[in-house]
Design an enzyme around this catalytic site. Sequence first.
Site, PDB file in Angstrom:
ATOM      1  N   PHE A  13       0.841  -1.212   0.000  1.00  0.00           N
ATOM      2  CA  PHE A  13       0.000   0.000   0.000  1.00  0.00           C
ATOM      3  C   PHE A  13       0.863   1.244   0.000  1.00  0.00           C
ATOM      4  CE2 PHE A  13      -2.678  -3.291   1.863  1.00  0.00           C
ATOM      5  CZ  PHE A  13      -3.698  -3.257   0.932  1.00  0.00           C
ATOM      6  N   CYS A  14       2.076   1.113   0.496  1.00  0.00           N
ATOM      7  CA  CYS A  14       2.947   2.278   0.594  1.00  0.00           C
ATOM      8  C   CYS A  14       4.378   1.789   0.557  1.00  0.00           C
ATOM      9  CB  CYS A  14       2.675   3.015   1.908  1.00  0.00           C
ATOM     10  SG  CYS A  14       3.572   4.566   2.035  1.00  0.00           S
ATOM     11  N   PRO A  15       5.224   2.188  -0.388  1.00  0.00           N
ATOM     12  CA  PRO A  15       5.010   3.298  -1.308  1.00  0.00           C
ATOM     13  C   PRO A  15       4.070   3.026  -2.473  1.00  0.00           C
ATOM     14  CG  PRO A  15       7.192   2.351  -1.612  1.00  0.00           C
ATOM     15  CD  PRO A  15       6.579   1.650  -0.450  1.00  0.00           C
TER      16      PRO A  15
ATOM     17  N   SER B 293       6.923   1.257   3.441  1.00  0.00           N
ATOM     18  CA  SER B 293       7.285   2.636   3.790  1.00  0.00           C
ATOM     19  C   SER B 293       8.604   2.669   4.544  1.00  0.00           C
ATOM     20  CB  SER B 293       6.250   3.240   4.726  1.00  0.00           C
ATOM     21  OG  SER B 293       4.969   2.935   4.314  1.00  0.00           O
TER      22      SER B 293
END
Lengths: 76, 377
Positions: A13-15, B293
Amino acid sequence: MSELKTIDARNTFCPGPLMELITYMKQANVGDTLELLSTDEGSAGDVPDWVNKVGHDLISSEKIDGVWHVKVRKAK
Amino acid sequence: MRILIVGGGTGGTIVANNLARRLAGEIRSRKVRITMLSASDQHMYQPGLLYVAFGQMMPDELYRKQKSLLEACIDFHVDPVDEFHLDQQTVKTISGKSYGYDVLVIATGSRIVPKEIPGLAEGAETFYSEAGAVKMFKALRGFEGGKIAIVVGVPHKCPIAPVELVFSLHDYFKSRGIRDKVQIKYHYPIGRIHTIENVAKWAKPAFDNMGIEYETLFNVKEVDVKNSVVMSEEGTEAAYDMLIAIPPHRGMETIEKNSLGQGGWIPTNRYQLTMDGYDDVYVLGDTTNLPVSKTGSAAHFQAEVVSENIASKIKIGAPVREYDGKVYCFIETGHDSATYAMFDYVNPPDLKEPNKPMHWFKTSYNKMYWASVRGLL
Ligand SMILES: Cc1cc2nc3c(=O)[nH]c(=O)nc-3n(C[C@H](O)[C@H](O)[C@H](O)COP(=O)(O)OP(=O)(O)OC[C@H]3O[C@@H](n4cnc5c(N)ncnc54)[C@H](O)[C@@H]3O)c2cc1C
């Protein structure tokens, strides 16, 4: 020599797939082809949008067993 | 059994302390030794930089002596690694010393590379370094009105920071009574205002309410400092009076120089957190090539998996856990409210309405971080 590099951006979902593609495009040489693997439905639309806007070549985009395989050649 | 940890930031410190506790018996009986090599005797709490840029924290509040954060049994040296010889299970440091290992943990983090974009280092403010954050605060303080353009390099650590920056700017100029004189324009690399779809959906009406302008599919190509214009790869441009950049990042130079991973990003197994091709090398935090992330929170959750597995391999000969991609990010939505995004490889975040207690929690976390890296939280 041009290469085919696969970017595994499934289940992230991220990045996220497009951000991953942009990262690897910056590292690639002109003429290299990158294959992006993505499980994000949005990738079928936002990846080609970016590729066209920035001026790279979209070679193919197909869904195989629930995974989008988008091939892009770095044009500049 | 020699465990060597390279990097004394968020990930490396949590692994070291966690292992020191799990393997206390083995360390006492000298079956296990933990060594850490880092590039600095200081440990910086990097999220605090955003507060420094708005005059809410002083730079000296962001540091602790690294040695003071480590369990006493950890052998700590400020001697950065220069060469990795993974096939010989040895690293060589800048001072010329060699360290052999049975298990290696690499957590060297990432660095900003603003120079990759012509004009960015000279033309843009940034809060991604201590000097940058202080300079940005002074520039904001002297700003009396005009256009602020925000641009975001790829890849970058802390993907929530661009959104937090917008909220903070809005509140900062509101508190100075000049919000109506400041035009804020946000430029983002992909086709929506945040890479996480649910964050983008949540932030869009908030941006609209605050009168923030935005342009998507904007990847910074060049800054014309003389004329104060920023250009995108996509062929558009924006004029500014102040440019604020989240600079692009790379892994550390040592990682690239030793061919451990292109761009300094080390190919890492997304569940086991071992380096591809090396079962005795663990990688965590910003320097992995994982599609996760680059945050202290990811480094923290990964550190728990890495230490549990190293310890269980020593005790029972097998790893016991897999990393599920978990990340937890606070989102500061201005100077008095916050929310959070929690997600993993398969579950997207579900954003809650921002509220004051969440902001207080984040403010407390700014202090609790030190307990967290010591392994007490
Ligand atoms: C402005 C800003 C805001 C942020 N906000 C948040 C947030 O709100 N939430 C969040 O979770 N994260 C946030 N982060 C991100 C977070 O700080 C990092 O993702 C995290 O620190 C990564 O941990 P790490 O262990 O991978 O690397 P780091 O913590 O950066 O540590 C790297 C370590 O490696 C050492 N090192 C480097 N080279 C060598 C070498 N050759 N040999 C030995 N050691 C070496 C360094 O000295 C350092 O000790 C933010 C970052 C910034 C800059």
